[in-house]
Design an enzyme around this catalytic site. Structure first.
Site, PDB file in Angstrom:
ATOM      1  N   HIS A 101       0.909  -1.301   0.050  1.00  0.00           N
ATOM      2  CA  HIS A 101       0.078   0.145   0.019  1.00  0.00           C
ATOM      3  C   HIS A 101       0.843   1.346   0.078  1.00  0.00           C
ATOM      4  CE1 HIS A 101      -3.995   1.735   1.621  1.00  0.00           C
ATOM      5  NE2 HIS A 101      -3.356   2.768   1.007  1.00  0.00           N
ATOM      6  N   ASN A 159      -5.476   6.617  -6.688  1.00  0.00           N
ATOM      7  CA  ASN A 159      -5.857   8.107  -6.416  1.00  0.00           C
ATOM      8  C   ASN A 159      -5.155   8.866  -6.996  1.00  0.00           C
ATOM      9  OD1 ASN A 159      -4.439   7.301  -4.493  1.00  0.00           O
ATOM     10  ND2 ASN A 159      -5.449   8.820  -2.799  1.00  0.00           N
ATOM     11  N   HIS A 200       2.940  14.088   1.572  1.00  0.00           N
ATOM     12  CA  HIS A 200       2.355  15.522   1.035  1.00  0.00           C
ATOM     13  C   HIS A 200       3.260  16.519   1.632  1.00  0.00           C
ATOM     14  CE1 HIS A 200      -1.675  14.187   0.282  1.00  0.00           C
ATOM     15  NE2 HIS A 200      -1.697  13.570   1.392  1.00  0.00           N
ATOM     16  N   HIS A 232     -10.926   0.940   1.607  1.00  0.00           N
ATOM     17  CA  HIS A 232     -10.553   1.993   2.637  1.00  0.00           C
ATOM     18  C   HIS A 232     -12.132   2.017   3.207  1.00  0.00           C
ATOM     19  CE1 HIS A 232      -9.153   6.037   3.984  1.00  0.00           C
ATOM     20  NE2 HIS A 232     -10.313   5.899   4.385  1.00  0.00           N
ATOM     21  N   ASP A 240       1.191   2.439   3.752  1.00  0.00           N
ATOM     22  CA  ASP A 240       0.219   3.462   3.297  1.00  0.00           C
ATOM     23  C   ASP A 240       1.194   4.820   3.033  1.00  0.00           C
ATOM     24  OD1 ASP A 240      -2.034   5.013   2.501  1.00  0.00           O
ATOM     25  OD2 ASP A 240      -3.151   5.027   4.225  1.00  0.00           O
ATOM     26  N   PHE A 289       2.672   6.602  -4.931  1.00  0.00           N
ATOM     27  CA  PHE A 289       3.428   7.244  -5.456  1.00  0.00           C
ATOM     28  C   PHE A 289       3.387   8.349  -6.415  1.00  0.00           C
ATOM     29  CE2 PHE A 289       7.133   3.784  -4.780  1.00  0.00           C
ATOM     30  CZ  PHE A 289       7.234   4.099  -3.567  1.00  0.00           C
ATOM     31  N   ARG A 290       2.002   8.681  -6.298  1.00  0.00           N
ATOM     32  CA  ARG A 290       1.339  10.111  -6.747  1.00  0.00           C
ATOM     33  C   ARG A 290       1.734  10.191  -8.315  1.00  0.00           C
ATOM     34  NH1 ARG A 290      -1.692  10.543  -2.374  1.00  0.00           N
ATOM     35  NH2 ARG A 290      -0.728  11.355  -0.533  1.00  0.00           N
TER      36      ARG A 290
HETATM   37  O1  DOR Z   1      -4.713   9.673   4.722  1.00  0.00           O
HETATM   38  C1  DOR Z   1      -4.898   9.373   3.561  1.00  0.00           C
HETATM   39  N1  DOR Z   1      -4.125   9.611   2.558  1.00  0.00           N
HETATM   40  N2  DOR Z   1      -5.712   8.293   3.382  1.00  0.00           N
HETATM   41  C2  DOR Z   1      -5.959   7.989   2.147  1.00  0.00           C
HETATM   42  O2  DOR Z   1      -7.013   7.325   2.196  1.00  0.00           O
HETATM   43  C3  DOR Z   1      -5.492   8.533   1.126  1.00  0.00           C
HETATM   44  C4  DOR Z   1      -4.059   9.086   1.347  1.00  0.00           C
HETATM   45  C5  DOR Z   1      -3.430   9.746   0.355  1.00  0.00           C
HETATM   46  O3  DOR Z   1      -3.538   9.307  -0.864  1.00  0.00           O
HETATM   47  O4  DOR Z   1      -2.958  10.802   0.574  1.00  0.00           O
HETATM   48 ZN    ZN Z   2      -7.035   4.574   2.755  1.00  0.00          ZN
HETATM   49 ZN    ZN Z   3      -3.779   4.652   1.291  1.00  0.00          ZN
END
Ligand code: DOR
Ligand code: ZN
Ligand code: ZN
Length: 439
Positions: free
Chosen positions: A58, A92, A307, A178, A303, A61-62
């Site tokens: 999980h 996402n 940011h 999620h 995860d 990598f944006r």
């Molecule tokens: O805190 C989170 N950041 N939860 C998520 O489900 C997505 C993730 C993100 O992509 O920054």
């Molecule tokens: Zn999530």
């Molecule tokens: Zn996530």
């Protein structure tokens, strides 16, 4: 390229035994008590452990779309530095990985830039079921049950249930969820909308919200006989649910931030630890460690959700949720071994073997003859702090900065090539390959 590891303490979930390991052309060719073969490179690992490379199921990598936060070059370098040799990327991004075209675009980027092996989750939305059915080679399908970073969410619960029903019935893929209940979340936003302290995050996204969504997902998986994977379980309530329902068809992962941080960190680190699901109480944290002991928690997945500092310094309602973690997850777990929270064999189960078994990764997760030479050398006595300036993630910060950890990965090998030595990435060119799924 031939590599010989001498006197390696080889780790598996069952035992630790000292042997020599011979690697040829990216594959573990021979394991024996004493090997005298000619190699291009020989490492004497006396006193050190040799583990299968960590599989982090999980990460975010944006790419494409948010390259300022991370890209495959920086993200995979961070992985290497943390002993991670395979990552699964989440959908996402921008565009969302919800079409075959977007998946192919992401594949091209990873192939060109990733220094570690990789797999992809495909995103499911109410309208893209046909695309999901056409997706090939993916590790699973991701469903966001509530609004979070990246805005991939079902608008109506009815549609969500219909979607999960269709996905579970199709039963082609693992459905990773999620789990937070969107309606309950919206109601709680109304209650706290005039407050700005980061501590409200855990109150808004309460444990009941996570439980409700997890229940829905579990019950639908059971009803339609599908394969469910709950992402980042974070509460005692979810553990109690999983005591009943965990098994071959319902698996879960826990994230390091829920094991090593708690609500009190909002006071110290403010929106830097704003994350969905949020940090929880010590009681929840203990329940997760209990879940690890009972083998209800199948794997640790970071995860990794970077940011930028400037974004995290904004007002509570503006700051994006997510913390980086791919390069600190193994050191944190090794430190926990030194703190007697679990054994090194358990770390191998949680971070290598189980992700490989659950997602059906061919040739990965174990140090066995014929398996890929994705390996990490671990020094259980090395003690040093996490330092922001040494991180490879583009975001340049960690919620664990300043924490002194004992137990570090000191070398990482991907496909038989050395990628990290003493925390520093030593390869320039790409060596990562997409994983092969055998389910
Ligand atoms: O805190 C989170 N950041 N939860 C998520 O489900 C997505 C993730 C993100 O992509 O920054
Ligand atoms: Zn999530
Ligand atoms: Zn996530």
């Amino acid at each position: 390229m031939k590599i010989l590891f001498k006197n390696a303490k080889i780790v598996s979930s069952k035992k630790i035994e000292t042997k020599d390991v011979f690697v040829k052309n990216g594959v573990i060719e021979k394991i024996a008590s004493s090997l005298n073969v000619k190699a291009d490179k020989e490492y004497d690992l006396t006193g050190k452990y040799l583990m299968p490379g960590v599989i982090d199921a999980h990460v975010h990598f944006r790419c494409p779309g948010y390259e300022k936060k991370e890209d495959w070059e920086s993200g995979s370098s961070a992985a290497l530095s943390g002993g991670v040799t395979t990552v699964f990327d989440m959908p996402n991004t921008k565009p969302h990985t919800t079409t075959v075209e977007a998946l192919e675009q992401k594949r091209d980027i990873a192939r060109a830039h990733s220094k570690v092996n990789f797999g992809f989750f495909f995103g499911a939305e109410p309208a893209n079921l046909e695309q999901v059915k056409k997706a090939r080679g993916i590790v699973g399908v991701k469903v966001f049950m509530a609004e979070t970073t990246g805005h991939m969410i079902m608008e109506k619960e009815v549609r969500l249930e219909k979607l999960l029903e269709a996905l579970f019935t199709d039963n082609q893929y693992i459905i990773a969820v999620h789990a937070e209940n969107e309606d309950m979340f919206k109601r709680r936003v109304e209650v706290y909308k005039d407050e700005h302290k980061p501590e409200i995050h855990s109150l808004i996204r309460s444990d009941a919200i996570a439980l409700e969504a997890a229940k829905t997902a579990v019950h639908l998986a059971k009803k339609f006989n599908g394969r469910l994977h709950l992402c980042h379980v974070s509460t005692k309530k979810e553990m109690e649910l999983l005591v009943k329902f965990h098994g071959k068809n319902v698996t879960c992962e826990a994230a390091p931030h829920h094991l090593f941080l708690s609500v009190s960190d909002y006071m110290k680190q403010e929106n830097f630890v704003k994350i969905n699901p949020p940090l929880r109480s010590i009681k929840d944290q203990k329940a997760l460690w209990g879940g690890i002991k009972l083998e209800i928690v199948d794997m640790i997945a970071s995860d990794h959700a970077p940011h930028l500092k400037a974004e995290k310094r904004k007002d509570y309602w503006e700051a994006p949720a997510g913390v980086p973690g791919v390069e600190t997850s193994l050191p944190l777990m090794l430190n926990a071994v030194n703190d007697d929270m679990l054994e090194l064999k358990d770390v191998c189960a949680l971070m290598c073997e189980n992700p490989a078994d659950i997602f059906g990764l061919a040739g990965k997760g174990y140090i066995r003859e014929g398996f890929d030479a994705d390996l990490v050398v671990v020094d259980m006595n090395m003690e040093k702090p996490v330092e922001n300036r040494k991180l490879y993630t583009k975001c340049g910060w960690s919620p664990y900065a300043g924490r002194v950890l004992k137990g570090w990965p000191v070398m990482t090998f991907v496909n038989g090539i050395v990628g990290m030595v003493n925390g520093r990435v030593v390869i320039e060119k790409v060596i990562g390959r997409e994983v092969v799924i055998e389910r």
